[in-house]
Design an enzyme around this catalytic site. Structure first.
Site, PDB file in Angstrom:
ATOM      1  N   HIS A 135       0.827  -1.205   0.000  1.00 40.06           N
ATOM      2  CA  HIS A 135       0.000   0.000   0.000  1.00 40.06           C
ATOM      3  C   HIS A 135       0.860   1.253   0.000  1.00 40.06           C
ATOM      4  O   HIS A 135       0.513   2.248  -0.656  1.00 40.06           O
ATOM      5  CB  HIS A 135      -0.961   0.046   1.187  1.00 40.06           C
ATOM      6  CG  HIS A 135      -1.825   1.268   1.143  1.00 40.06           C
ATOM      7  ND1 HIS A 135      -2.937   1.359   0.334  1.00 40.06           N
ATOM      8  CD2 HIS A 135      -1.698   2.472   1.755  1.00 40.06           C
ATOM      9  CE1 HIS A 135      -3.458   2.574   0.448  1.00 40.06           C
ATOM     10  NE2 HIS A 135      -2.728   3.267   1.309  1.00 40.06           N
ATOM     11  N   ASP A 139       0.711   4.280  -2.638  1.00 39.18           N
ATOM     12  CA  ASP A 139       0.681   5.707  -2.311  1.00 39.18           C
ATOM     13  C   ASP A 139       1.714   6.470  -3.139  1.00 39.18           C
ATOM     14  O   ASP A 139       1.435   7.534  -3.697  1.00 39.18           O
ATOM     15  CB  ASP A 139       0.997   5.923  -0.821  1.00 39.18           C
ATOM     16  CG  ASP A 139      -0.186   5.625   0.085  1.00 39.18           C
ATOM     17  OD1 ASP A 139      -1.318   5.528  -0.415  1.00 39.18           O
ATOM     18  OD2 ASP A 139       0.039   5.513   1.300  1.00 39.18           O
ATOM     19  N   HIS A 162       3.311  10.310   2.058  1.00 39.49           N
ATOM     20  CA  HIS A 162       2.751  11.306   1.144  1.00 39.49           C
ATOM     21  C   HIS A 162       3.575  12.593   1.118  1.00 39.49           C
ATOM     22  O   HIS A 162       3.835  13.152   0.047  1.00 39.49           O
ATOM     23  CB  HIS A 162       1.307  11.634   1.539  1.00 39.49           C
ATOM     24  CG  HIS A 162       0.344  10.524   1.278  1.00 39.49           C
ATOM     25  ND1 HIS A 162       0.105  10.017   0.020  1.00 39.49           N
ATOM     26  CD2 HIS A 162      -0.453   9.813   2.126  1.00 39.49           C
ATOM     27  CE1 HIS A 162      -0.792   9.051   0.091  1.00 39.49           C
ATOM     28  NE2 HIS A 162      -1.143   8.909   1.356  1.00 39.49           N
TER      29      HIS A 162
END
Length: 203
Positions: A135, A139, A162
């Site tokens: 995951h 991202d 992020h």
């Protein structure tokens, strides 16, 4: 929504593919670009395709036991099958704090992997044995695509999220000496994403 990219992929596949009148443009990295924040870092280096060498470091039994590094090459593996279904995850202690502040009100075990002090709380378990790092790689792919184009590069990163991914994208846009535009004439030169990959449209 289930905390992954799978619902978006389903809708894109359902919409179908329409040939365009011009060749697709890629951002091709020509010189290394790197950003750092303490022990966290992310780097793009030249590569004729797109691949990831991604690692995370979470001090949690469930994450440690599933593997915290991933190597993935779009040229010979399927994003749809291997990356897109990886769900976001969160820790119950953080979830409770966010709820107290009026945040994360839509979060549940229907759209995230929930972790207590030592285990995964979702009854169905994990979709991949190393779903956590997958995951985080998902991202990073999405964060870099905010530049508006697919990339020809290797992304190497450690503990990147992020914010750091966004800083890397900004650094690339500011460093016009480290990248160039690249398109492929399919009659003369084959894109590295078309070599046996059944979901190149998402590359």
């Amino acid at each position: 929504m289930d905390g992954s990219a799978a619902p978006f992929v389903f809708l894109l596949q359902s919409a179908g593919v329409v040939d365009q009148g011009v060749a697709k443009r890629f951002i091709r990295i020509t010189k290394p670009v790197e950003v750092k924040m303490g022990d966290k870092w992310a780097r793009l280096t030249p590569y004729q395709g797109f691949r990831l060498n991604f690692s995370i470091d979470f001090d949690h039994p469930a994450v440690r036991s599933t593997g915290q590094s991933l190597k993935f090459d779009f040229g010979n593996a399927s994003f749809v099958k291997e990356i897109s279904r990886a769900r976001t995850f969160g820790f119950m202690r953080d979830f409770e704090i966010l709820r107290e502040r009026g945040l994360a009100r839509g979060a549940s075990m229907e759209n995230a992997i929930a972790l207590d002090t030592d285990r995964v709380m979702n009854e169905e378990g994990l979709r991949y044995s190393d779903e956590f790092v997958r995951h985080k790689a998902l991202d990073a792919i999405g964060d870099l695509y905010t530049m508006g184009h697919c990339m020809l590069a290797t992304l190497e990163a450690h503990k990147s999220g992020h914010h750091l991914n966004n800083l890397l994208a900004r650094e690339v846009m500011q460093r016009t000496d480290c990248w160039e535009w690249k398109s492929f004439d399919l009659e003369a030169e084959e894109s590295p994403f078309l070599q046996g990959n059944d979901d190149f449209v998402f590359a």
